[in-house]
Design an enzyme around this catalytic site. Structure first.
Site, short mmCIF file in Angstrom:
data_model
loop_
_atom_site.label_atom_id
_atom_site.label_comp_id
_atom_site.label_asym_id
_atom_site.label_seq_id
_atom_site.Cartn_x
_atom_site.Cartn_y
_atom_site.Cartn_z
N GLU A 271 1.25 -11.44 -8.65
CA GLU A 271 1.11 -10.09 -8.12
C GLU A 271 1.99 -9.13 -8.91
OE1 GLU A 271 1.95 -7.98 -3.80
OE2 GLU A 271 1.10 -10.00 -3.82
N GLU B 184 4.66 0.08 -4.80
CA GLU B 184 4.60 0.51 -3.40
C GLU B 184 5.36 1.83 -3.28
OE1 GLU B 184 4.11 -3.32 -0.52
OE2 GLU B 184 6.13 -2.91 -1.22
N ASP C 31 3.27 -5.16 -8.39
CA ASP C 31 3.28 -4.19 -7.29
C ASP C 31 3.86 -2.83 -7.65
OD1 ASP C 31 2.37 -6.05 -5.47
OD2 ASP C 31 4.32 -6.42 -4.56
#
Length: 283
Positions: free
Chosen positions: A103, A107, A105
């Site tokens: 993953e 955010e 990311d």
């Protein structure tokens, strides 16, 4: 120089027009993404040129790419939730599936009106993350669209905003650190309530009188290897396959990290009293 004949001019105009159509269709949300949850709170608008996600007290919303990618340069323009966005999280990331997933990311952690968003970044490899770096921005990400990019090749992952690098995560397999390079990943995004932790450690809760909260997306572009039926299709001559930060971008990265980084796991000796993770040697 001889003047264009009318036939040649018409052909040139036709080629330019066809090229513009190809460029426009490359980033169409109808063809590239599926709204996966939210019961109508996610919407594709303007003939596929715009996507919005909304959050209210009942539910958030999300979408994912139709394609899976194994390396690439992914660009998306986002305009984040304006005003009092405390408690909300807009996530935009690449992820594979399974218990040993990879993953990458972005955010975006909301905040009270007038307070800066926090950009939270992380990299998971074979199910292990805990590689957080957090930043503030040098502009208000709610006033207009800005381009958030992930460059992912076999040697490094670079997070950028409007072409300015925020973070570089280098392949440290030589130090025994897994690196995301074997699992194809889809692009995901979601807008959801996380007021138990997102803003000031959960001290500031979501003010539902401001709902619905809305984030907007446009101008998606993936210069990437598309993984389909076990095979990967991409141009082996693509520059991003071997791309690294040149001196100019290394200086930009240093500027961001000196002025806008607010957390770096690679300097958190209290969190890692037995020694910092080995990949931190490369940062």
């Amino acid at each position: 120089m001889a003047p264009f004949s009318s036939n040649a001019l018409n052909l040139l105009l036709a080629l330019v027009f066809a090229g513009s159509l190809m460029a426009a269709s490359a980033g169409n949300f109808h063809s590239d993404f599926d709204i996966t949850w939210g019961d109508g709170r996610g919407k594709i608008l303007n003939d596929g040129d715009l996507l919005t996600l909304s959050l209210d007290k009942a539910s958030g919303s999300g979408f994912r790419s139709k394609n899976e990618y194994l390396f690439g340069k992914i660009d998306m323009q986002l305009k984040l939730v304006p005003g009092n966005s405390a408690g909300t999280v807009t996530a935009y990331y690449l992820s594979s599936k399974g218990s040993t997933w990879d993953e990458i990311d972005f955010e975006f952690l909301g905040n009270l009106s007038g307070q800066p968003y926090t950009i939270h970044t992380n990299v998971f490899a074979q199910g292990k993350g805990n590689r957080e770096q957090q930043f503030h921005l040098w502009f208000d990400p709610t006033e207009d669209f800005h381009t958030y990019s992930i460059l992912w090749n076999s040697r490094r992952i670079i997070f950028s905003v409007d072409g300015t690098p925020l973070r570089e995560f280098k392949n440290a397999e030589s130090l025994g650190v897994p690196f995301p390079k074997n699992q194809p990943m889809r692009i995901y995004s979601s807008l959801w309530n996380a007021d138990d932790w997102a803003t000031q450690g959960g001290r500031v809760k979501t003010d539902w009188s401001n709902a619905p909260f809305t984030a907007s997306y446009r101008k998606f572009n993936a210069n990437a290897c598309i993984k389909s039926s076990g095979a990967s299709s991409c141009d082996p001559k693509s520059s991003w396959l071997m791309e690294e930060l040149d001196e100019t971008n290394q200086n930009k990265l240093k500027w961001v990290q000196e002025n806008y980084m607010i957390y770096n796991y690679c300097t958190d000796t209290q969190r890692f009293p037995q020694g910092l993770p080995p990949e931190c040697q490369l940062s």
